[in-house]
Design a protein around this motif. Structure first.
Motif, PDB file in Angstrom:
ATOM      1  N   THR A  72       0.834  -1.199   0.000  1.00 58.18           N
ATOM      2  CA  THR A  72       0.000   0.000   0.000  1.00 58.18           C
ATOM      3  C   THR A  72       0.868   1.248   0.000  1.00 58.18           C
ATOM      4  O   THR A  72       0.588   2.223  -0.708  1.00 58.18           O
ATOM      5  CB  THR A  72      -0.932   0.006   1.225  1.00 58.18           C
ATOM      6  OG1 THR A  72      -1.692  -1.200   1.263  1.00 58.18           O
ATOM      7  CG2 THR A  72      -1.888   1.190   1.175  1.00 58.18           C
ATOM      8  N   PHE A  73       1.954   1.206   0.786  1.00 60.52           N
ATOM      9  CA  PHE A  73       2.863   2.353   0.827  1.00 60.52           C
ATOM     10  C   PHE A  73       3.528   2.566  -0.535  1.00 60.52           C
ATOM     11  O   PHE A  73       3.655   3.702  -0.996  1.00 60.52           O
ATOM     12  CB  PHE A  73       3.932   2.150   1.891  1.00 60.52           C
ATOM     13  CG  PHE A  73       4.935   3.267   1.948  1.00 60.52           C
ATOM     14  CD1 PHE A  73       4.669   4.423   2.672  1.00 60.52           C
ATOM     15  CD2 PHE A  73       6.136   3.184   1.252  1.00 60.52           C
ATOM     16  CE1 PHE A  73       5.577   5.472   2.701  1.00 60.52           C
ATOM     17  CE2 PHE A  73       7.056   4.226   1.276  1.00 60.52           C
ATOM     18  CZ  PHE A  73       6.779   5.372   2.008  1.00 60.52           C
ATOM     19  N   ASP A  74       3.956   1.483  -1.172  1.00 60.76           N
ATOM     20  CA  ASP A  74       4.589   1.599  -2.493  1.00 60.76           C
ATOM     21  C   ASP A  74       3.635   2.219  -3.510  1.00 60.76           C
ATOM     22  O   ASP A  74       4.039   3.031  -4.345  1.00 60.76           O
ATOM     23  CB  ASP A  74       5.055   0.216  -2.972  1.00 60.76           C
ATOM     24  CG  ASP A  74       6.240  -0.306  -2.166  1.00 60.76           C
ATOM     25  OD1 ASP A  74       6.903   0.507  -1.492  1.00 60.76           O
ATOM     26  OD2 ASP A  74       6.491  -1.526  -2.193  1.00 60.76           O
ATOM     27  N   GLU A  75       2.360   1.822  -3.434  1.00 59.37           N
ATOM     28  CA  GLU A  75       1.361   2.394  -4.329  1.00 59.37           C
ATOM     29  C   GLU A  75       1.172   3.886  -4.033  1.00 59.37           C
ATOM     30  O   GLU A  75       1.049   4.709  -4.953  1.00 59.37           O
ATOM     31  CB  GLU A  75       0.026   1.659  -4.169  1.00 59.37           C
ATOM     32  CG  GLU A  75      -1.139   2.259  -4.944  1.00 59.37           C
ATOM     33  CD  GLU A  75      -0.919   2.264  -6.455  1.00 59.37           C
ATOM     34  OE1 GLU A  75      -1.501   3.142  -7.132  1.00 59.37           O
ATOM     35  OE2 GLU A  75      -0.164   1.409  -6.960  1.00 59.37           O
ATOM     36  N   ALA A  76       1.185   4.240  -2.747  1.00 57.39           N
ATOM     37  CA  ALA A  76       1.033   5.645  -2.354  1.00 57.39           C
ATOM     38  C   ALA A  76       2.194   6.495  -2.865  1.00 57.39           C
ATOM     39  O   ALA A  76       1.998   7.639  -3.287  1.00 57.39           O
ATOM     40  CB  ALA A  76       0.927   5.747  -0.833  1.00 57.39           C
ATOM     41  N   SER A  77       3.397   5.915  -2.834  1.00 62.26           N
ATOM     42  CA  SER A  77       4.575   6.664  -3.273  1.00 62.26           C
ATOM     43  C   SER A  77       4.602   6.851  -4.788  1.00 62.26           C
ATOM     44  O   SER A  77       5.231   7.784  -5.298  1.00 62.26           O
ATOM     45  CB  SER A  77       5.855   5.955  -2.811  1.00 62.26           C
ATOM     46  OG  SER A  77       5.962   4.670  -3.399  1.00 62.26           O
ATOM     47  N   GLY A  84       2.515  10.519   2.270  1.00 64.26           N
ATOM     48  CA  GLY A  84       1.832  10.202   3.523  1.00 64.26           C
ATOM     49  C   GLY A  84       0.326  10.342   3.416  1.00 64.26           C
ATOM     50  O   GLY A  84      -0.432   9.481   3.898  1.00 64.26           O
ATOM     51  N   GLU A  85      -0.119  11.413   2.778  1.00 68.73           N
ATOM     52  CA  GLU A  85      -1.552  11.620   2.609  1.00 68.73           C
ATOM     53  C   GLU A  85      -2.144  10.585   1.660  1.00 68.73           C
ATOM     54  O   GLU A  85      -3.272  10.104   1.868  1.00 68.73           O
ATOM     55  CB  GLU A  85      -1.820  13.032   2.078  1.00 68.73           C
ATOM     56  CG  GLU A  85      -1.470  14.124   3.074  1.00 68.73           C
ATOM     57  CD  GLU A  85      -1.797  15.514   2.557  1.00 68.73           C
ATOM     58  OE1 GLU A  85      -2.378  15.606   1.454  1.00 68.73           O
ATOM     59  OE2 GLU A  85      -1.459  16.489   3.252  1.00 68.73           O
ATOM     60  N   ASN A  86      -1.400  10.228   0.633  1.00 72.45           N
ATOM     61  CA  ASN A  86      -1.854   9.175  -0.283  1.00 72.45           C
ATOM     62  C   ASN A  86      -2.024   7.853   0.450  1.00 72.45           C
ATOM     63  O   ASN A  86      -2.959   7.091   0.178  1.00 72.45           O
ATOM     64  CB  ASN A  86      -0.857   8.995  -1.431  1.00 72.45           C
ATOM     65  CG  ASN A  86      -0.893  10.146  -2.418  1.00 72.45           C
ATOM     66  OD1 ASN A  86      -1.854  10.912  -2.461  1.00 72.45           O
ATOM     67  ND2 ASN A  86       0.154  10.278  -3.214  1.00 72.45           N
ATOM     68  N   GLU A 192       1.615  10.174   9.669  1.00 67.42           N
ATOM     69  CA  GLU A 192       2.036   9.433   8.478  1.00 67.42           C
ATOM     70  C   GLU A 192       3.409   9.843   7.982  1.00 67.42           C
ATOM     71  O   GLU A 192       4.099   9.051   7.329  1.00 67.42           O
ATOM     72  CB  GLU A 192       0.999   9.573   7.356  1.00 67.42           C
ATOM     73  CG  GLU A 192       0.760  10.983   6.854  1.00 67.42           C
ATOM     74  CD  GLU A 192      -0.251  11.747   7.669  1.00 67.42           C
ATOM     75  OE1 GLU A 192      -0.569  12.891   7.283  1.00 67.42           O
ATOM     76  OE2 GLU A 192      -0.725  11.222   8.690  1.00 67.42           O
ATOM     77  N   GLN A 193       3.861  11.050   8.286  1.00 66.36           N
ATOM     78  CA  GLN A 193       5.166  11.508   7.835  1.00 66.36           C
ATOM     79  C   GLN A 193       6.283  10.662   8.458  1.00 66.36           C
ATOM     80  O   GLN A 193       7.305  10.406   7.822  1.00 66.36           O
ATOM     81  CB  GLN A 193       5.376  12.992   8.168  1.00 66.36           C
ATOM     82  CG  GLN A 193       6.695  13.567   7.664  1.00 66.36           C
ATOM     83  CD  GLN A 193       6.882  13.388   6.162  1.00 66.36           C
ATOM     84  OE1 GLN A 193       5.920  13.466   5.390  1.00 66.36           O
ATOM     85  NE2 GLN A 193       8.109  13.141   5.742  1.00 66.36           N
ATOM     86  N   LEU A 194       6.076  10.198   9.681  1.00 63.59           N
ATOM     87  CA  LEU A 194       7.067   9.328  10.332  1.00 63.59           C
ATOM     88  C   LEU A 194       7.176   7.993   9.611  1.00 63.59           C
ATOM     89  O   LEU A 194       8.247   7.408   9.515  1.00 63.59           O
ATOM     90  CB  LEU A 194       6.692   9.107  11.810  1.00 63.59           C
ATOM     91  CG  LEU A 194       6.792  10.321  12.727  1.00 63.59           C
ATOM     92  CD1 LEU A 194       6.352   9.961  14.143  1.00 63.59           C
ATOM     93  CD2 LEU A 194       8.212  10.885  12.737  1.00 63.59           C
ATOM     94  N   ILE A 195       6.041   7.509   9.087  1.00 64.49           N
ATOM     95  CA  ILE A 195       6.053   6.256   8.328  1.00 64.49           C
ATOM     96  C   ILE A 195       6.821   6.434   7.021  1.00 64.49           C
ATOM     97  O   ILE A 195       7.598   5.563   6.617  1.00 64.49           O
ATOM     98  CB  ILE A 195       4.611   5.788   8.059  1.00 64.49           C
ATOM     99  CG1 ILE A 195       3.858   5.603   9.369  1.00 64.49           C
ATOM    100  CG2 ILE A 195       4.612   4.493   7.246  1.00 64.49           C
ATOM    101  CD1 ILE A 195       2.380   5.297   9.181  1.00 64.49           C
ATOM    102  N   VAL A 196       6.616   7.577   6.382  1.00 60.54           N
ATOM    103  CA  VAL A 196       7.333   7.882   5.136  1.00 60.54           C
ATOM    104  C   VAL A 196       8.834   7.932   5.411  1.00 60.54           C
ATOM    105  O   VAL A 196       9.639   7.376   4.642  1.00 60.54           O
ATOM    106  CB  VAL A 196       6.864   9.225   4.549  1.00 60.54           C
ATOM    107  CG1 VAL A 196       7.697   9.609   3.336  1.00 60.54           C
ATOM    108  CG2 VAL A 196       5.379   9.151   4.171  1.00 60.54           C
ATOM    109  N   GLU A 197       9.228   8.569   6.506  1.00 62.55           N
ATOM    110  CA  GLU A 197      10.640   8.651   6.863  1.00 62.55           C
ATOM    111  C   GLU A 197      11.215   7.274   7.144  1.00 62.55           C
ATOM    112  O   GLU A 197      12.365   6.987   6.784  1.00 62.55           O
ATOM    113  CB  GLU A 197      10.815   9.558   8.084  1.00 62.55           C
ATOM    114  CG  GLU A 197      10.477  11.025   7.797  1.00 62.55           C
ATOM    115  CD  GLU A 197      10.433  11.860   9.066  1.00 62.55           C
ATOM    116  OE1 GLU A 197      10.741  11.311  10.155  1.00 62.55           O
ATOM    117  OE2 GLU A 197      10.092  13.062   8.981  1.00 62.55           O
ATOM    118  N   LEU A 198      10.448   6.414   7.777  1.00 57.57           N
ATOM    119  CA  LEU A 198      10.914   5.057   8.088  1.00 57.57           C
ATOM    120  C   LEU A 198      11.200   4.263   6.823  1.00 57.57           C
ATOM    121  O   LEU A 198      12.253   3.636   6.686  1.00 57.57           O
ATOM    122  CB  LEU A 198       9.876   4.329   8.932  1.00 57.57           C
ATOM    123  CG  LEU A 198      10.172   2.862   9.271  1.00 57.57           C
ATOM    124  CD1 LEU A 198      11.402   2.769  10.194  1.00 57.57           C
ATOM    125  CD2 LEU A 198       8.978   2.197   9.935  1.00 57.57           C
TER     126      LEU A 198
END
Length: 201
Positions: A72-77, A84-86, A192-198
């Motif tokens: 899901t994160f890869d799709e958001a990116s 993060g919002e995606n 969500e920004q912390l997840i993006v940074e991770l």
């Protein structure tokens, strides 16, 4: 790794907020789980620990395992806009989450079960995949044969008016996923920004 089916209060105590439902056991004296509670915890978490904690919170909140969460994160990116919002938008557009938001089920696990047991239709077709991604205009209904089951209809409640990105008619048991929600409209306390940074490490 199996899906977490343990005590919900334990998870809520880890994060200090009712991410899995009722938070009546969370008070000012609630300590994290474990023999020594807060005493054995570091007083301040490091950067990586904070990022990991936020990812775990999101996974527990939406009931997703690591592999699916990463996809899901890869799709958001890959999508245009803020990653993060995606990510939050894609999590909210999951079928099981939408069934929960509409008021058809009292919790996300209950919504997941309804979908898995083929009680939910999308645009007139039965869909039994909880992670199914809804698109703007998709119509979600309880299957005709399931509308007579009181175990299903008795827990249906009116949609929370705060969720403006979905519509639901509790009389017809039919709802519409209008559009992806804006981040400020989603009440979940997830940074969500912390997840993006991770994931960017």
């Amino acid at each position: 790794m199996a899906r977490y089916n343990g005590p919900k209060t334990k998870i809520s105590r880890i994060f200090g907020e009712p991410i899995l439902g009722n938070g009546k056991w969370l008070g000012k004296n609630s300590n994290p789980p474990g023999q020594h509670g807060e005493k054995r915890k570091r007083k301040t978490l490091g950067e990586y620990a904070l990022q990991l904690r936020e990812k775990q919170k999101a996974k527990y909140t939406y009931g997703i395992l690591e592999k699916q969460f990463r996809k899901t994160f890869d799709e958001a990116s890959r999508r245009k806009g803020v990653t993060g919002e995606n990510l939050i938008k894609l999590l909210e557009a999951r079928l099981d989450n939408t069934v929960f938001r509409m008021g058809i089920a009292p919790s996300r696990p209950a919504a997941r079960q309804l979908v898995s047991h083929k009680h939910i239709e999308v645009n007139g077709e039965v869909v039994n995949v909880p992670s199914f991604q809804l698109k703007a205009g998709d119509v979600v209904t309880i299957k005709e044969g399931s509308k007579t089951r009181t175990s299903i209809t008795s827990v249906v409640r009116a949609k929370n008016p705060k969720f403006s990105w979905i519509d639901f008619n509790e009389t017809e048991l039919k709802g519409t996923f209008i559009t992806y929600p804006e981040r400020e409209s989603v009440p979940e306390n997830i940074k969500e920004q912390l997840i993006v940074e991770l994931y960017s490490k």
